[in-house]
Design a protein around this motif. Structure first.
Motif, PDB file in Angstrom:
ATOM      1  N   PRO A 114       0.738  -1.290   0.054  1.00 51.63           N
ATOM      2  CA  PRO A 114      -0.159   0.011  -0.026  1.00 51.63           C
ATOM      3  C   PRO A 114       0.884   1.333  -0.009  1.00 51.63           C
ATOM      4  O   PRO A 114       0.561   2.299  -0.619  1.00 51.63           O
ATOM      5  CB  PRO A 114      -0.785  -0.297   1.205  1.00 51.63           C
ATOM      6  CG  PRO A 114      -0.818  -1.704   1.570  1.00 51.63           C
ATOM      7  CD  PRO A 114       0.544  -2.251   1.198  1.00 51.63           C
ATOM      8  N   LEU A 115       2.130   1.246   0.753  1.00 53.06           N
ATOM      9  CA  LEU A 115       2.848   2.329   0.686  1.00 53.06           C
ATOM     10  C   LEU A 115       3.252   2.801  -0.681  1.00 53.06           C
ATOM     11  O   LEU A 115       3.513   3.698  -1.035  1.00 53.06           O
ATOM     12  CB  LEU A 115       3.763   2.263   1.725  1.00 53.06           C
ATOM     13  CG  LEU A 115       5.120   3.301   1.841  1.00 53.06           C
ATOM     14  CD1 LEU A 115       4.411   4.771   2.298  1.00 53.06           C
ATOM     15  CD2 LEU A 115       6.159   2.778   2.859  1.00 53.06           C
ATOM     16  N   CYS A 116       3.722   1.725  -1.440  1.00 51.46           N
ATOM     17  CA  CYS A 116       4.310   1.796  -2.812  1.00 51.46           C
ATOM     18  C   CYS A 116       3.308   2.442  -3.695  1.00 51.46           C
ATOM     19  O   CYS A 116       3.481   3.508  -4.232  1.00 51.46           O
ATOM     20  CB  CYS A 116       5.076   0.560  -3.162  1.00 51.46           C
ATOM     21  SG  CYS A 116       6.434  -0.033  -2.560  1.00 51.46           S
ATOM     22  N   PHE A 117       2.028   1.572  -3.870  1.00 54.66           N
ATOM     23  CA  PHE A 117       1.293   2.228  -4.762  1.00 54.66           C
ATOM     24  C   PHE A 117       0.631   3.572  -4.494  1.00 54.66           C
ATOM     25  O   PHE A 117       0.139   4.323  -5.389  1.00 54.66           O
ATOM     26  CB  PHE A 117      -0.007   1.322  -5.287  1.00 54.66           C
ATOM     27  CG  PHE A 117      -0.940   0.838  -4.091  1.00 54.66           C
ATOM     28  CD1 PHE A 117      -1.942   1.847  -3.848  1.00 54.66           C
ATOM     29  CD2 PHE A 117      -0.804  -0.299  -3.846  1.00 54.66           C
ATOM     30  CE1 PHE A 117      -2.892   1.385  -2.953  1.00 54.66           C
ATOM     31  CE2 PHE A 117      -1.851  -0.822  -2.840  1.00 54.66           C
ATOM     32  CZ  PHE A 117      -2.814   0.234  -2.438  1.00 54.66           C
ATOM     33  N   THR A 118       0.385   3.913  -2.853  1.00 51.85           N
ATOM     34  CA  THR A 118      -0.084   5.223  -2.534  1.00 51.85           C
ATOM     35  C   THR A 118       1.093   6.294  -3.118  1.00 51.85           C
ATOM     36  O   THR A 118       0.800   7.551  -3.630  1.00 51.85           O
ATOM     37  CB  THR A 118      -0.152   5.416  -1.011  1.00 51.85           C
ATOM     38  OG1 THR A 118      -1.073   4.198  -0.754  1.00 51.85           O
ATOM     39  CG2 THR A 118      -0.545   6.504  -0.817  1.00 51.85           C
ATOM     40  N   LEU A 119       2.356   6.010  -2.757  1.00 51.08           N
ATOM     41  CA  LEU A 119       3.504   7.135  -3.201  1.00 51.08           C
ATOM     42  C   LEU A 119       3.257   7.277  -4.846  1.00 51.08           C
ATOM     43  O   LEU A 119       3.461   8.483  -5.195  1.00 51.08           O
ATOM     44  CB  LEU A 119       4.723   6.539  -2.953  1.00 51.08           C
ATOM     45  CG  LEU A 119       4.889   6.486  -1.280  1.00 51.08           C
ATOM     46  CD1 LEU A 119       6.511   5.951  -0.846  1.00 51.08           C
ATOM     47  CD2 LEU A 119       4.846   8.060  -0.802  1.00 51.08           C
TER      48      LEU A 119
END
Length: 373
Positions: free
Chosen positions: A274-279
């Motif tokens: 989630p952190l990756c695709f949010t960034l």
């Protein structure tokens, strides 16, 4: 009973009585020395054998189906299973890795240029809500003027940026070693498939002598742990990296293969995907592609919901949930020690250690309760 002859004591030969070390002790020490010599000389084969064992145990149910189709012919079944592994696991990962290396080379070339003449703050960083001015100030401090990026790299890694870029360029020089390791792994995996049941029987025989009271439970627990960890963590993480990497490409993210691999790597850590695709969504929105950013965020959220609520429980019945710290250490330590194969082996080893630790805690608690009763 009284008329039975009394057994005579075993007589030692004079050479045995005067020996500094008895024959039994000498045999044991000789066996230990041979084992240590074997570990020393065959240390280079530990990684491929360990990786083959993990992959073989995790894919054993699939191999059983292949074996039934080949009418119990273990040699043919093992050959078919190896071909399946090569075409559906080894080849895609290798192609993705080679493509990512080419993308990273472009990053290195840009870093050298930025270190030489400096790089102005990109407009999309300034336009990030709330954090834009703060990020722009740090970019100007650490990247904006000539030589600043090299100073950061020197401070973090101890090597200059030119050395790192040259290391990226010659990364293909270690390809022969990687191909050799992969070949040894596939050969080991073939024998794991073909002679797996015989090897397990021999290991059980030795294990019963080493841990007579616990071996049965430990020997059944380890394969379950490996299967659930590889299926529930590693394979799903690889799937998330592929799916989100394709989403990055559709949304217009630069270097989608590299960011897809990073996402799959981070998916092994709780909250990493989630952190990756949010960034990435914030990056697209800041560049002016608001619709693409919102679409990527929606797609990532939907994909994560499907994986966690439907696929993961179906693929893994009661997966072993590792805490964050053992998962992180297993991932980083595995990749650092074994390279790409560490993605499979590292988390598995940590899962086995945590599981055995929990079993010992349960036994200790039960013994404590019995003593109180």
């Amino acid at each position: 009973m009284a008329n039975q002859p009394t057994p005579h004591p075993v007589r030692r030969l004079p050479s045995e009585r005067n020996a500094l070390i008895g024959p039994t002790s000498a045999a044991r020490w000789l066996l230990v020395a041979i084992l240590l010599a074997g570990v020393y000389f065959f240390y280079g084969f530990v990684v491929p054998i360990l990786a083959a064992t993990v992959i073989g145990i995790a894919s054993w149910p699939l191999y059983r189906r292949i074996l039934s189709l080949t009418k119990g012919n273990r040699t043919v079944g093992a050959t078919v299973a190896i071909i399946f592994v090569v075409f559906f696991i080894v080849t895609p990962i290798t192609l993705a890795g080679l493509y990512a290396v080419n993308e990273i080379k472009h990053w290195g070339a840009w870093a050298l240029k930025a270190n030489e003449i400096g790089a102005p703050v990109p407009d999309w960083i300034i336009q990030i809500p709330f954090a834009g001015p703060w990020l722009a100030g740090h970019w100007d401090q650490y990247v904006g003027h000539p030589g600043s990026l090299g100073e950061v790299v020197q401070l973090v890694s101890g090597a200059n940026i030119g050395t790192i870029y040259r290391g990226i360029l010659v990364i293909g020089s270690s390809a022969f070693h990687g191909i050799l390791t992969l070949l040894f792994m596939l050969i080991s995996l073939f024998f794991v498939y073909r002679d797996g049941e015989r090897i397990v029987a021999q290991v059980d025989t030795v294990g019963e002598r080493i841990l007579p009271s616990r071996w049965t439970r430990v020997s059944r627990l380890v394969p379950m742990t490996i299967s659930s960890t590889v299926t529930g963590m590693t394979m799903i993480a690889v799937g998330e990296g592929i799916v989100l990497g394709c989403a990055y490409w559709i949304a217009g993210v630069s270097s989608p293969v590299t960011f897809g691999i990073i996402t799959g790597f981070m998916a092994l850590i709780p909250g990493g995907a989630p952190l990756c695709f949010t960034l990435m969504s914030i990056y697209l929105a800041a560049k002016g592609s608001l619709i693409a950013g919102l679409g990527l965020l929606a797609w990532g959220t939907l994909e994560l919901f499907i994986v966690d609520k439907t696929l993961r429980p179906r693929l893994v019945g009661g997966p072993i949930k590792l805490p964050f710290l053992p998962t992180f250490f297993g991932l980083v330590g595995g990749v650092k020690t074994m390279g790409l194969l560490g993605l499979f082996v590292g988390p598995v080893i940590m899962a086995i250690l945590v599981t055995i630790w929990r079993e010992w805690l349960i036994e200790a608690q039960d013994a404590k309760n019995e003593s109180r009763a």
